[in-house]
Enzyme design. Structure first.
Site, mmCIF file in Angstrom:
data_model
loop_
_atom_site.group_PDB
_atom_site.id
_atom_site.type_symbol
_atom_site.label_atom_id
_atom_site.label_comp_id
_atom_site.label_asym_id
_atom_site.label_seq_id
_atom_site.Cartn_x
_atom_site.Cartn_y
_atom_site.Cartn_z
ATOM 1 C CG MET A 1 -9.071 6.457 6.529
ATOM 2 S SD MET A 1 -9.760 5.042 5.659
ATOM 3 C CE MET A 1 -10.170 3.955 7.007
ATOM 4 C CG ASP B 1 -1.927 -0.954 1.321
ATOM 5 O OD1 ASP B 1 -2.236 -1.511 0.264
ATOM 6 O OD2 ASP B 1 -2.475 -1.169 2.415
ATOM 7 C CE LYS C 1 -7.669 0.457 -1.765
ATOM 8 N NZ LYS C 1 -8.727 -0.383 -1.299
HETATM 9 N N1 SAH Z 1 -4.540 -0.631 8.720
HETATM 10 C C1 SAH Z 1 -4.116 0.688 9.122
HETATM 11 C C2 SAH Z 1 -5.175 1.736 8.855
HETATM 12 C C3 SAH Z 1 -5.475 1.906 7.390
HETATM 13 S S1 SAH Z 1 -6.674 3.155 7.091
HETATM 14 C C4 SAH Z 1 -3.716 0.671 10.593
HETATM 15 O O1 SAH Z 1 -4.002 -0.310 11.297
HETATM 16 O O2 SAH Z 1 -3.109 1.634 11.049
HETATM 17 C C5 SAH Z 1 -5.653 4.547 6.730
HETATM 18 C C6 SAH Z 1 -5.746 5.539 7.852
HETATM 19 O O3 SAH Z 1 -4.929 5.101 8.934
HETATM 20 C C7 SAH Z 1 -5.219 6.910 7.517
HETATM 21 O O4 SAH Z 1 -6.186 7.680 6.849
HETATM 22 C C8 SAH Z 1 -4.934 7.455 8.897
HETATM 23 O O5 SAH Z 1 -6.125 7.828 9.560
HETATM 24 C C9 SAH Z 1 -4.398 6.224 9.586
HETATM 25 N N2 SAH Z 1 -2.945 6.132 9.509
HETATM 26 C C10 SAH Z 1 -2.207 5.142 8.997
HETATM 27 N N3 SAH Z 1 -0.893 5.373 9.152
HETATM 28 C C11 SAH Z 1 -0.795 6.558 9.792
HETATM 29 C C12 SAH Z 1 0.292 7.347 10.262
HETATM 30 N N4 SAH Z 1 1.558 6.972 10.099
HETATM 31 N N5 SAH Z 1 0.011 8.509 10.890
HETATM 32 C C13 SAH Z 1 -1.248 8.905 11.081
HETATM 33 N N6 SAH Z 1 -2.314 8.204 10.661
HETATM 34 C C14 SAH Z 1 -2.100 7.049 10.022
#
Ligand code: SAH
Length: 289
Positions: free
Chosen positions: A192, A55, A77
């Site tokens: 998100m 991703d 995406k």
């Molecule tokens: N599977 C991932 C989440 C995917 S959805 C997890 O468990 O973390 C994607 C969202 O995750 C982003 O829009 C944001 O809200 C959050 N996110 C993922 N990585 C991030 C990061 N390094 N810093 C802040 N938010 C993050």
């Protein structure tokens, strides 16, 4: 492909690292960004995969740990770049497995937390492809820890709610019962949520959450670009706009945010004094009382 390993896995007592088999797909969490937050199982997978499908939120540094010759496929995406449809990604994984590859599906954070790992896994299973799941540190926990915010704290909350600011259409947060969430959870961690921050804030305040309730917005958590905006429910929209803070960001609503005044360990490591060693005004920590 080459057999040469650029690094060896740490030798830990009693561990027998699983071998990737041809035709299998491992759905692996890469954590929120900092490569040090990978699990050892994830590193083990990186050292064996024939192909990595990743991703946008997986740090380039982590990909650079793959063996030389590993095929790397981007299936992100994010805005700007051409977007792969979820169904196409899942079917591509099926094809790669059927071609006899050792497939590593690398996803940001934890693959089963707002990451569609459950959908991909289900499609793989329906096509008879064997899978292994390797959890990762989710941004809503590990990302906040890097901001110095504990998602639970005895003086604040006995529960925490993780919500997504997008519903299935990817468009609106309308399918969530925000009033119930506002009533039922002292700490709310929103993934998100930036796009619909205005509506989320309005919904929480309509349900009775006070305007002065602490909010932290943490973007690019655990990476060198990490930024944290401390604000309140009432002013978060304006503050975020003024600050220019952007996705990917985790929004945390609740008094746990105040603990950052004591636990912003990155600021402490940089030599700053704690802003407040008793942000919740309870005297000694709960464990001493
Ligand atoms: N599977 C991932 C989440 C995917 S959805 C997890 O468990 O973390 C994607 C969202 O995750 C982003 O829009 C944001 O809200 C959050 N996110 C993922 N990585 C991030 C990061 N390094 N810093 C802040 N938010 C993050």
């Amino acid at each position: 492909m080459t057999d040469s390993h650029e690094y060896t896995l740490p030798r830990l007592p009693g561990t027998d690292w699983p071998q990737m088999q041809p035709g299998w797909v491992w759905l692996v969490g890469a954590g929120p960004g900092d490569p040090g937050l990978l699990t050892i199982h994830a590193v083990n997978a990186l050292s064996q995969a024939d192909v990595i499908v990743h991703d946008a939120l997986v740090a380039p540094e982590i990909l650079s740990w793959a063996q030389p010759g590993t095929e790397i496929i981007y299936a992100g995406k994010r805005g700007g770049k051409p977007s792969a449809k979820q169904r196409d990604i899942s079917l591509q994984l099926v094809d790669l497995a059927r071609a006899g590859k050792k497939v590593l599906r690398l996803k940001g954070g934890d693959p089963f937390v707002f990451g569609r790992g459950g959908e991909e896994g289900q499609t793989l299973v329906q096509h008879g492809v064997p899978i292994r799941i390797i959890p990762g540190i989710s941004a809503g926990i590990g990302g906040l820890a890097y901001a110095g915010i504990p998602v639970t704290h005895r003086d604040v909350n006995q529960s925490v709610t993780f919500v997504t600011g997008h519903d299935q259409s990817g468009d609106t947060p309308g399918s969530l019962d925000w009033a119930a969430i506002a009533r039922g959870s002292q700490v709310i961690v929103i993934y998100m949520g930036m796009k619909h921050l205005d509506r989320i804030r309005a919904a929480l305040m309509e349900a009775g959450r006070p305007a002065d309730e602490p909010v932290a917005i943490t973007s690019n958590a655990t990476t060198p670009d990490q930024r944290v905006l401390e604000t309140t429910l009432g002013t978060c929209l304006e503050d975020a706009a003024r600050d220019g803070i952007e996705a990917p960001a985790i929004i945390c609503v609740g008094r746990a945010v105040l603990m950052r005044q004591a636990l912003d360990w990155q600021a402490l490591a940089a030599g700053m004094a704690p802003r407040n060693t008793d942000p919740l005004g309870r005297g000694r920590p709960a464990e001493d009382r």
